[in-house]
Design an enzyme around this catalytic site. Structure first.
Site, mmCIF file in Angstrom:
data_model
loop_
_atom_site.group_PDB
_atom_site.id
_atom_site.type_symbol
_atom_site.label_atom_id
_atom_site.label_comp_id
_atom_site.label_asym_id
_atom_site.label_seq_id
_atom_site.Cartn_x
_atom_site.Cartn_y
_atom_site.Cartn_z
ATOM 1 C CE1 TYR A 1 41.813 35.339 41.875
ATOM 2 C CE2 TYR A 1 43.952 35.512 40.799
ATOM 3 C CZ TYR A 1 43.127 35.781 41.879
ATOM 4 O OH TYR A 1 43.621 36.478 42.964
ATOM 5 C CB THR B 1 50.600 38.414 49.942
ATOM 6 O OG1 THR B 1 50.573 39.567 49.096
ATOM 7 C CG2 THR B 1 50.697 38.862 51.385
ATOM 8 N NE ARG C 1 47.423 31.023 47.791
ATOM 9 C CZ ARG C 1 46.668 31.863 48.508
ATOM 10 N NH1 ARG C 1 46.706 33.150 48.272
ATOM 11 N NH2 ARG C 1 45.889 31.392 49.466
#
Length: 328
Positions: free
Chosen positions: A146, A176, A187
């Site tokens: 990534y 975010t 996440r």
């Protein structure tokens, strides 16, 4: 009417960008192949005359008829579970996908903005992170697929800008959150929210002293919108500089959700960043931008969204079957 192509349109951030540009009077063409996106994120747009959807993988040749003013490249796995499960596709969307779209931008004389990430800084040795910091990234570690995809994406974008004169913009996105995030995608916020709503203990990796800085999605979209329309071609951090440790954040979630779970600790993943905080001085100066939504307000909105998920959505595994993409 200005026309904009948004890749990753069925994703969390991509779908919010579709909403914003339609609101601003643009004709929006959304593109996604649903490898990590979700159709429900754009269902409300499918009958809108100013929205068109194309089911397509950006790593394949992109044929586009007619004029095109802007391109937003937001197609990419963005969660650890996704990019560790589909590492080759993650690298390809950052390299081949970006190359295809830059070629399209050149052919159509379009301005193109790419979604980079704070992960290009790796486990930073500079704190907070400024745009002129080159980062501390393990190229061959599990997260490298990534991190390096995004670093290459920035490099090829600047090459097209300098060599071909393509108008380009680069946003470095910090953590975010908001409605339309997927539960259980690895996440922090959806992981904690899902565990709290299911009555499970909250899992903190390491001792919880690592930090993150969370930006509400409306603020992130506003920063991206302003950057696209600016005259600045080099990377700009867009994120919320209010930093918090993961342990303290887990305690905030327990308080917010009114649950009685404990915090449990597990081993820290390889190369997990210990600090993450954007320096947004450049965004303030160039764009007149800074976040407006505080974490308490944003987390309440996000929790209400997750609370309204069905029992099936709350308990089902969000880990998709990527078998068909692994060797592509």
């Amino acid at each position: 009417m200005k026309k904009i192509l948004i890749t990753g349109a069925a994703g969390f951030l991509g779908s919010h960008l579709c909403d914003r540009f339609i609101k601003e009077g643009y004709k929006v063409i959304g593109m996604d192949n649903f490898i990590t996106g979700d159709k429900k994120n754009i269902e409300h747009l499918l009958n809108n005359s100013n929205f068109e959807f194309i089911d397509h993988d950006v790593t394949e040749y992109i044929k586009f008829e007619g004029s095109l003013d802007y391109i937003l490249h937001f197609a990419s796995p963005a969660s650890p579970i996704d990019y560790l499960k589909i590492p080759i596709q993650t690298l390809k969307v950052g390299s081949l996908g970006t190359h295809n779209l830059l070629g399209l931008a050149k052919a159509k004389n379009s301005r193109m903005l790419i979604a980079s990430t704070s992960e290009i800084y790796g486990d930073p040795l500079v704190h907070p992170q400024t745009e002129d910091y080159y980062g501390n990234v393990n190229t061959i570690g599990p997260r490298g697929v990534y991190d390096e995809a995004k670093r290459f994406q920035e490099s090829i974008t600047m090459a097209y800008h300098r060599f071909h004169g393509v108008e380009t913009r680069i946003v470095r996105i910090f953590n975010t959150y908001g409605p339309r995030m997927r539960l259980n995608d690895g996440r922090v916020i959806p992981a904690f929210m899902g565990q709290a709503l299911r009555g499970e203990d909250l899992t903190v990796f390491g001792d919880g002293s690592q930090t993150r800085s969370f930006c509400y999605v409306d603020d992130e979209v506003e920063g991206i919108y302003r950057l696209l329309l600016s005259d600045y071609a080099e990377p700009v951090n867009i994120g919320n500089p209010h930093e918090i440790t993961i342990k303290d954040f887990a305690e905030e979630i327990i308080k917010l959700t009114g649950t009685t779970q404990k915090i449990i600790y597990k081993d820290l993943p390889v190369n997990d960043p210990m600090q993450r905080q954007p320096d947004i001085s450049l965004a303030k100066k160039l764009l007149g931008w800074e976040p407006k939504v505080g974490r308490e307000e944003g987390m309440k909105i996000t929790f209400e969204y997750f609370k309204n998920l069905t029992e099936e959505e709350l308990h089902k595994s969000e880990h998709k079957d990527f078998t068909g993409f692994i060797n592509k």
